[in-house]
Design an enzyme around this catalytic site. Structure first.
Site, short mmCIF file in Angstrom:
data_model
loop_
_atom_site.label_atom_id
_atom_site.label_comp_id
_atom_site.label_asym_id
_atom_site.label_seq_id
_atom_site.Cartn_x
_atom_site.Cartn_y
_atom_site.Cartn_z
N HIS A 209 41.98 87.13 53.10
CA HIS A 209 42.39 87.87 54.30
C HIS A 209 42.92 89.23 53.86
O HIS A 209 43.57 89.34 52.82
CB HIS A 209 43.50 87.12 55.05
CG HIS A 209 43.67 87.59 56.45
ND1 HIS A 209 44.42 88.68 56.77
CD2 HIS A 209 43.13 87.13 57.62
CE1 HIS A 209 44.38 88.87 58.08
NE2 HIS A 209 43.60 87.95 58.62
N ASP B 11 39.83 80.84 60.18
CA ASP B 11 38.47 80.34 60.44
C ASP B 11 38.12 79.10 59.64
O ASP B 11 37.10 78.47 59.91
CB ASP B 11 37.46 81.45 60.12
CG ASP B 11 37.61 82.62 61.07
OD1 ASP B 11 37.87 83.74 60.60
OD2 ASP B 11 37.54 82.38 62.29
#
Ligand code: SDX
Length: 421
Positions: free
Chosen positions: A306, A363
């Protein structure tokens, strides 16, 4: 502490204000950089660049903190409904019962879309990706609701926001029904906002649709977890499109397209496709881990890493627990979940991922719940968009109300010098 930063260039000293946020984040205000020095900054992907000041969402990537208007994502998931979180993001405070009832009534009243939007839907082949259909239908809302939003009018703004909150779920359900070859459902305004989403997605014409509280609770949680995430790629897209004074629907349509990408919202579909490929390949997670670390192999471990979180994505923790709970309550044994856990375990103990601070993100587990709820893989990113809608609306409104300048980055030109034909 000095409230400015000094820069020395060509033996001259320049000063730039140091700005500080309410959570002590600091930034160099370089609005006068080019005027003072003739220099611009260079920051591909804006990894070190703040585009705006915002009161909506606070992330702390090192500590894995996510808060909306000061409330932690953990608290909101436990105690609020998605519509309450949407109200909080857009209007700045959690709604009173009266405010929530009014919002509900206004949305129910607006829960119809122009029948001619079906002509756009009809023009798509069944094999079209749902995100392409959704982006077109969302942009199509502009055609059927042409009045641009007068941001100086609270009434106009509220009307546009209600319209989008009411119609976007219908468009997402129509997208799903189109791809599945199913008849379109209309809103059922006797249901709650999230119950109605499930109804429109799953109600079949030849049988009653019984709402499952486990499914509704999981959907509510998933939508909250996706509601906003400060200046991510799709939200920055919504803001920059809106900064040209493009309308709200057109700006959100652009956000849908940005979210589609595999590195962003498309990752939830990518995770399931990756886990399915590992299962089909015999479950050899180590083979895929090696590929993810091989610089000559474009394969990436989808759902990992991320830009901001260099610790666990707090949303991933919540979704991982919810995935366990939902599969247990629905009595589903999904081998994909076991592969995901094995992959996570290996990655969290692998120096390549540890050194780069690559952790599971929102996700990594969300697709496992969507599968358990009966949502097809190609619809996962549409569900992400459905959750992110209030965040896009809130961020667009904030940008327009702050009368921010049109977004127009500079560049360093590296092409041909002047030449004649
Ligand atoms: C979302 O921004 C947001 O907030 C987004 C989001 C939201 O709510 O809006 O949180 C939603 O988009 C989550 C991210 C979903 N995407 C994925 O899961 C796709 C896989 N992840 C990566 O592509 C990547 O981690 C990104 C895109 C998420 C972040 O990319 P960055 O910040 O540009 O990091 P990078 O590409 O510079 O990577 C740093 C290093 C590199 O290695 P080195 O060059 O240093 O040797 O880490 C490696 C990368 O190769 N790396 C990975 C990896 N992610 C980063 N290696 C293998 N697998 C991965 N998943």
């Amino acid at each position: 502490m000095s409230d400015f930063v000094k820069l020395t260039y060509q033996n001259k000293e320049f000063e730039f204000p140091l700005i500080q946020g309410s959570e002590n984040e600091k930034g160099i205000d370089i609005k006068s950089l080019r005027a003072q020095t003739g220099l611009i900054t260079f920051d591909p992907g804006y990894k070190n660049t703040g585009s705006c000041k915002s009161n909506i969402t606070y992330l702390n990537g090192e500590e894995g903190i996510l808060r909306h208007r000061g409330y932690s994502i953990e608290d909101l998931c436990e105690k609020a409904s998605f519509l309450e979180v949407a109200f909080l993001l857009i209007f700045g405070e959690l709604p009173t019962e009266k405010e929530l009832n009014l919002l509900n009534e206004e949305i129910k009243k607006d829960s119809l879309v122009d029948e001619d939007l079906k002509l756009i839907l009809k023009s798509f082949p069944k094999a079209a990706h749902p995100m392409g259909i959704l982006a077109s239908l969302t942009s199509g809302l502009t055609a059927f609701n042409p009045s641009t939003v007068n941001i100086d009018s609270e009434e106009d703004m509220r009307e546009a926001i209600i319209m989008l909150m009411a119609k976007f779920p219908i468009l997402t359900s129509w997208t799903h029904r189109k791809v599945k070859g199913l008849p379109l459902n209309y809103a059922n305004i006797s249901l709650s906002y999230v119950e109605n989403i499930a109804h429109m997605l799953f109600k079949l014409p030849h049988q009653d649709y019984i709402l499952n509280p486990i499914v509704i609770d999981a959907l509510n949680k998933l939508l909250i977890l996706h509601a906003d995430h400060e200046q991510n790629c799709s939200t920055s897209t919504v803001r920059i499109v809106g900064s040209s004074e493009a309308g709200l629907f057109a700006s959100v349509s652009a956000g849908v397209s940005a979210l589609w990408g595999r590195l962003h919202g498309g990752a939830n579909q990518g995770v399931i496709e990756m886990l399915t490929a590992i299962k089909r390949d015999g479950g050899d997670t180590k083979k895929f881990m090696s590929r993810a670390k091989d610089k000559n192999d474009p394969f990436r471990l989808m759902g990992f890493g991320h830009r901001v979180y260099k610790n666990f994505d707090p949303r991933a923790r919540i979704i991982k627990k919810a995935a366990n709970d939902v599969l247990k309550e629905l009595k589903i044994n999904d081998p994909i979940l076991n592969i995901a856990k094995k992959l996570e375990e290996e990655a969290l103990n692998d120096s390549y991922f540890i050194d780069r601070k690559l952790y599971p993100n929102v996700d990594f587990y969300s697709g496992i719940i969507y599968r358990a709820l009966g949502i097809p893989t190609e619809m996962f990113t549409v569900m992400f968009a459905l959750g992110r809608l209030p965040g896009w609306i809130a961020q667009w409104s904030e940008m327009r109300k702050n009368i921010e300048p049109i977004g127009r980055p500079r560049q360093i030109y590296t092409g041909e010098k002047f030449r004649t034909i």
